[in-house]
Design an enzyme around this catalytic site. Structure first.
Site, PDB file in Angstrom:
ATOM      1  N   LYS A 161       9.239  -1.050  14.762  1.00  0.00           N
ATOM      2  CA  LYS A 161       9.827  -0.727  13.447  1.00  0.00           C
ATOM      3  C   LYS A 161      10.832   0.402  13.584  1.00  0.00           C
ATOM      4  O   LYS A 161      11.913   0.365  13.002  1.00  0.00           O
ATOM      5  CB  LYS A 161       8.723  -0.242  12.491  1.00  0.00           C
ATOM      6  CG  LYS A 161       7.816  -1.294  11.940  1.00  0.00           C
ATOM      7  CD  LYS A 161       7.021  -0.654  10.788  1.00  0.00           C
ATOM      8  CE  LYS A 161       5.697  -1.338  10.581  1.00  0.00           C
ATOM      9  NZ  LYS A 161       4.829  -0.633   9.651  1.00  0.00           N
ATOM     10  N   LYS A 189       0.835  -1.198   0.000  1.00  0.00           N
ATOM     11  CA  LYS A 189       0.000   0.000   0.000  1.00  0.00           C
ATOM     12  C   LYS A 189       0.877   1.258   0.000  1.00  0.00           C
ATOM     13  O   LYS A 189       0.683   2.174  -0.775  1.00  0.00           O
ATOM     14  CB  LYS A 189      -0.914  -0.045   1.231  1.00  0.00           C
ATOM     15  CG  LYS A 189      -1.888   1.092   1.339  1.00  0.00           C
ATOM     16  CD  LYS A 189      -2.832   0.862   2.523  1.00  0.00           C
ATOM     17  CE  LYS A 189      -3.638   2.106   2.827  1.00  0.00           C
ATOM     18  NZ  LYS A 189      -4.523   1.934   3.986  1.00  0.00           N
ATOM     19  N   HIS A 217      -5.430 -34.021  17.570  1.00  0.00           N
ATOM     20  CA  HIS A 217      -4.330 -34.868  18.033  1.00  0.00           C
ATOM     21  C   HIS A 217      -3.220 -34.039  18.652  1.00  0.00           C
ATOM     22  O   HIS A 217      -2.113 -34.531  18.846  1.00  0.00           O
ATOM     23  CB  HIS A 217      -3.799 -35.716  16.868  1.00  0.00           C
ATOM     24  CG  HIS A 217      -4.840 -36.650  16.345  1.00  0.00           C
ATOM     25  ND1 HIS A 217      -4.896 -37.972  16.704  1.00  0.00           N
ATOM     26  CD2 HIS A 217      -5.904 -36.425  15.539  1.00  0.00           C
ATOM     27  CE1 HIS A 217      -5.946 -38.532  16.114  1.00  0.00           C
ATOM     28  NE2 HIS A 217      -6.578 -37.615  15.404  1.00  0.00           N
ATOM     29  N   GLY A 220      -4.968  -2.254   5.244  1.00  0.00           N
ATOM     30  CA  GLY A 220      -4.169  -3.398   4.781  1.00  0.00           C
ATOM     31  C   GLY A 220      -4.854  -4.736   5.026  1.00  0.00           C
ATOM     32  O   GLY A 220      -4.991  -5.567   4.125  1.00  0.00           O
ATOM     33  N   ARG A 221      -5.316  -4.955   6.251  1.00  0.00           N
ATOM     34  CA  ARG A 221      -5.893  -6.268   6.574  1.00  0.00           C
ATOM     35  C   ARG A 221      -7.314  -6.429   6.041  1.00  0.00           C
ATOM     36  O   ARG A 221      -7.940  -7.462   6.247  1.00  0.00           O
ATOM     37  CB  ARG A 221      -5.822  -6.517   8.083  1.00  0.00           C
ATOM     38  CG  ARG A 221      -6.453  -5.432   8.921  1.00  0.00           C
ATOM     39  CD  ARG A 221      -6.048  -5.556  10.382  1.00  0.00           C
ATOM     40  NE  ARG A 221      -6.503  -4.422  11.185  1.00  0.00           N
ATOM     41  CZ  ARG A 221      -5.861  -3.265  11.279  1.00  0.00           C
ATOM     42  NH1 ARG A 221      -4.762  -3.061  10.587  1.00  0.00           N
ATOM     43  NH2 ARG A 221      -6.327  -2.304  12.049  1.00  0.00           N
ATOM     44  N   GLU A 230      10.460  -4.682   4.709  1.00  0.00           N
ATOM     45  CA  GLU A 230      10.540  -6.072   4.266  1.00  0.00           C
ATOM     46  C   GLU A 230      10.256  -6.184   2.776  1.00  0.00           C
ATOM     47  O   GLU A 230      10.989  -6.828   2.013  1.00  0.00           O
ATOM     48  CB  GLU A 230       9.533  -6.954   5.027  1.00  0.00           C
ATOM     49  CG  GLU A 230       9.824  -7.124   6.510  1.00  0.00           C
ATOM     50  CD  GLU A 230       9.202  -6.037   7.377  1.00  0.00           C
ATOM     51  OE1 GLU A 230       8.898  -4.931   6.859  1.00  0.00           O
ATOM     52  OE2 GLU A 230       9.021  -6.299   8.581  1.00  0.00           O
ATOM     53  N   GLU A 244      -4.925  -7.313  15.056  1.00  0.00           N
ATOM     54  CA  GLU A 244      -4.410  -5.982  14.715  1.00  0.00           C
ATOM     55  C   GLU A 244      -5.562  -4.973  14.783  1.00  0.00           C
ATOM     56  O   GLU A 244      -5.350  -3.785  15.000  1.00  0.00           O
ATOM     57  CB  GLU A 244      -3.786  -5.987  13.313  1.00  0.00           C
ATOM     58  CG  GLU A 244      -2.782  -4.868  13.122  1.00  0.00           C
ATOM     59  CD  GLU A 244      -1.914  -5.032  11.897  1.00  0.00           C
ATOM     60  OE1 GLU A 244      -0.672  -5.059  12.047  1.00  0.00           O
ATOM     61  OE2 GLU A 244      -2.444  -5.123  10.786  1.00  0.00           O
TER      62      GLU A 244
HETATM   63  C1  G6Q Z   1      -2.617  -4.049   7.968  1.00  0.00           C
HETATM   64  C2  G6Q Z   1      -1.407  -3.369   8.347  1.00  0.00           C
HETATM   65  C3  G6Q Z   1      -0.138  -4.027   7.885  1.00  0.00           C
HETATM   66  C4  G6Q Z   1       0.249  -3.733   6.451  1.00  0.00           C
HETATM   67  C5  G6Q Z   1       1.697  -4.155   6.241  1.00  0.00           C
HETATM   68  C6  G6Q Z   1       2.160  -3.934   4.835  1.00  0.00           C
HETATM   69  O1  G6Q Z   1      -3.717  -3.654   8.207  1.00  0.00           O
HETATM   70  O2  G6Q Z   1      -1.493  -2.046   7.962  1.00  0.00           O
HETATM   71  O3  G6Q Z   1      -0.166  -5.406   8.058  1.00  0.00           O
HETATM   72  O4  G6Q Z   1      -0.606  -4.374   5.567  1.00  0.00           O
HETATM   73  O5  G6Q Z   1       2.520  -3.467   7.140  1.00  0.00           O
HETATM   74  O6  G6Q Z   1       2.061  -2.592   4.504  1.00  0.00           O
HETATM   75  P1  G6Q Z   1       2.232  -2.130   3.022  1.00  0.00           P
HETATM   76  O7  G6Q Z   1       1.144  -2.729   2.205  1.00  0.00           O
HETATM   77  O8  G6Q Z   1       2.160  -0.638   3.040  1.00  0.00           O
HETATM   78  O9  G6Q Z   1       3.572  -2.628   2.557  1.00  0.00           O
END
Ligand code: G6Q
Length: 536
Positions: free
Chosen positions: A504, A206, A384, A267-268, A212, A353
């Site tokens: 972070k 996003k 199990h 994001g989620r 990462e 989250e």
């Molecule tokens: C989700 C969070 C988080 C996000 C990641 C990746 O709701 O905001 O999990 O999706 O940190 O972020 P980017 O899509 O910006 O790389």
């Protein structure tokens, strides 16, 4: 808003809890031959049986009263109509617009966002079809065989979960890999055996700034260019899913190969946005559209069904009931379908989250607990391993069983055995086995206490026809909305994630200290020790 614990309905629930907490499910069932029918919602293709919960009619009525007192109806409408309910970030929350029909009108700052959503979808459909048909060629003229999604968190968990869940419907000639971790092993393993000439990278971010994802994206570029030795190859082997055109361009990806989404998609909550491109390439337009349709059906159900028949409302309120009154600290997600093996991990982010917060919308510290820990594994494997604790441990763990009538294979016996187990687990948890029953089986006196099952352990069962794209969409939207319901009751903002920031920032401080061993260290004693150990 009034502090939750000071509301009238909360006080009534506290009194009611004292009356009902000792009530065994055995009694609740024996006193009411129609309990299962009365505590079941059968709508949008989901049979939701919540009769094995420690609730009576009065409990439900009081929980609905609480929801009304917390203005759930108004807040639900505020979300669906594009109001900026993510107040800490001043954003609308409109994942529901991502699956709204073309003729819907949903405005953010006076502008209808639905046409943009469908424009991007059309662009995604066209691109996905080119990749699937082999029309999209790599730099050396070969069709794409491998699709690698690079993203993390919300830009990874939805795509992985959906790909795994719907693999049955995917184009098997294409290989899908997902790289998320900054641990180089993730990239290394994912790339094994892949030919760069036939590999398409989807950079899903996003912000397009995530450490990462950017690290993995740069490594991917090097991996590709090492082989193809021509910068022009990037245009054929990289596409971006992002809200940040500037950064995408800076990375070197042609913005024609960028699929956009908007700040009102968290994001989620983004698996039905451009972030779903890998899912679309795997499934094709028809199945992907049917998944969106499933999401939309559940959105409509949540928006319009009365509380008494509203699956996400009831789920959300039951979660509050166990969390705040029984002090259950976790919730197990137990899908009886192996394709759903990443579903619990997906829900961990969605739920934890979103509702792992302790500050109310007004900035006060909550004096009640909020989001529980979500965890789980598919049945029957979990039986199990950890089910022992759910049955006989000292912790109360409400369980969600999820099952499908029809399997996606043709093997004899398996489905009956699988579903028999799911149904039996709910039965055993609820009703247990008394000492008398154990004795009647001839068990020796000393072993009787070990073989007693207290029962009274609550569960919901979600039963659907078949694991299809449409039904997966319904299930995900169902949990999304139950999270929203809980956020409203707890008066927290489920749509920000400030709690992931501090670590972070601190990592960014430590990186140069690992890279340059001459830098002096000014952390606490323990942190300094760990850095020194690494440096050695
Ligand atoms: C989700 C969070 C988080 C996000 C990641 C990746 O709701 O905001 O999990 O999706 O940190 O972020 P980017 O899509 O910006 O790389």
């Amino acid at each position: 808003m009034e502090l939750l614990t000071k509301t009238n309905s909360w006080k009534k629930l506290e009194n009611h809890f004292n009356d009902i907490k000792g009530f065994p499910l055995r009694t609740l069932f024996s006193e009411d031959a129609k309990r299962a029918e009365r505590f079941t919602v059968n709508d949008v293709g989901i049979l939701f049986d919540y009769s094995k919960h420690r609730v009576s009619n009065s409990t439900l009525q009081l929980l609905f009263e609480l929801a009304r007192e917390r203005k759930l109806e108004e807040k639900r409408e505020a979300m669906f109509s594009g109001q900026k309910i993510n107040t800490t970030e001043n954003r609308a929350v409109l994942h529901t617009a991502l699956r709204a029909p073309k003729d819907a009108v949903i405005k953010v700052d006076g502008e209808n966002v639905v046409p943009q959503v469908h424009q991007v979808l059309e662009k995604m459909f066209a691109f996905a079809e080119k990749v699937r048909s082999g029309e999209w060629k790599g730099h050396t003229g070969k069709p794409i065989k491998n699709v690698v999604n690079i993203g993390i968190g919300g830009s990874d968990l939805g795509p992985v979960m959906a790909y795994e869940a719907l693999k049955h419907y995917s184009k098997r000639e294409l290989n899908f890999r997902f790289v998320s971790n900054v641990d180089g092993s993730d990239f290394d393993e994912a790339m094994r055996g892949l030919n760069p000439e036939e590999t398409l990278f989807i950079i899903a971010s996003k912000t397009f700034t995530t450490l990462e994802t950017m690290t993995n994206a740069h490594t991917a570029r090097t991996w590709l260019l090492n082989e193809l030795k021509d910068d022009r190859a990037i245009a054929k082997h990289f596409v971006a899913l992002s809200t940040n055109a500037e950064k995408v361009e800076e990375f070197g990806i042609d913005t024609n190969n960028m699929f956009v989404f908007w700040d009102w998609v968290g994001g989620r909550y983004s698996m039905t946005s451009a972030i779903g491109l890998s899912t679309l390439i795997a499934l094709g337009k028809e199945h992907f559209t049917s998944m969106l349709n499933g999401f939309h059906q559940m959105d409509e159900h949540f928006r319009t069904a009365p509380f008494e028949k509203n699956i996400p409302v009831i789920m959300g309120l039951l979660g509050v009931w166990y969390n705040n009154f029984f002090h259950a600290e976790t919730q197990a997600i137990l899908p009886y379908d192996n394709y759903l093996h990443r579903f619990p991990a997906y829900l961990q982010q969605l739920t934890m989250e979103s509702n792992g917060k302790s500050t109310t919308l007004n900035g006060e510290r909550t004096d009640y607990s909020t989001g529980p820990v979500y965890w789980g594994e598919p049945g029957t494997n979990g039986q199990h391993s950890f089910y022992q604790l759910i049955h006989q441990g000292t912790t109360l763990i409400p369980c969600d069983f999820i099952g499908f009538r029809k399997p996606l294979h043709n093997l004899d016996n398996h489905q009956d055995y699988l579903i028999a187990n799911m149904i039996a687990q709910g039965e055993a948890l609820a009703f247990g086995k008394t000492a008398e029953e154990v004795k009647a089986e001839g068990v020796s006196e000393s072993l009787v206490p070990h073989k007693v099952f207290e029962g009274n352990r609550p569960s919901s069962t979600f039963f659907l026809e078949k694991l299809t794209p449409e039904n997966l969409g319904k299930l995900v939207a169902m949990y999304e909305h139950s999270v929203f319901v809980q956020g409203v009751i707890w008066d927290i903002n489920p749509f920000d994630q400030m709690g992931v920031e501090l670590g972070k920032v601190l990592a960014k401080n430590i990186i140069p200290e690992l890279e340059d061993e001459s830098k002096s260290l000014n952390h606490d004693n323990s942190t300094n020790q760990l850095i020194e150990f690494y440096r050695k």
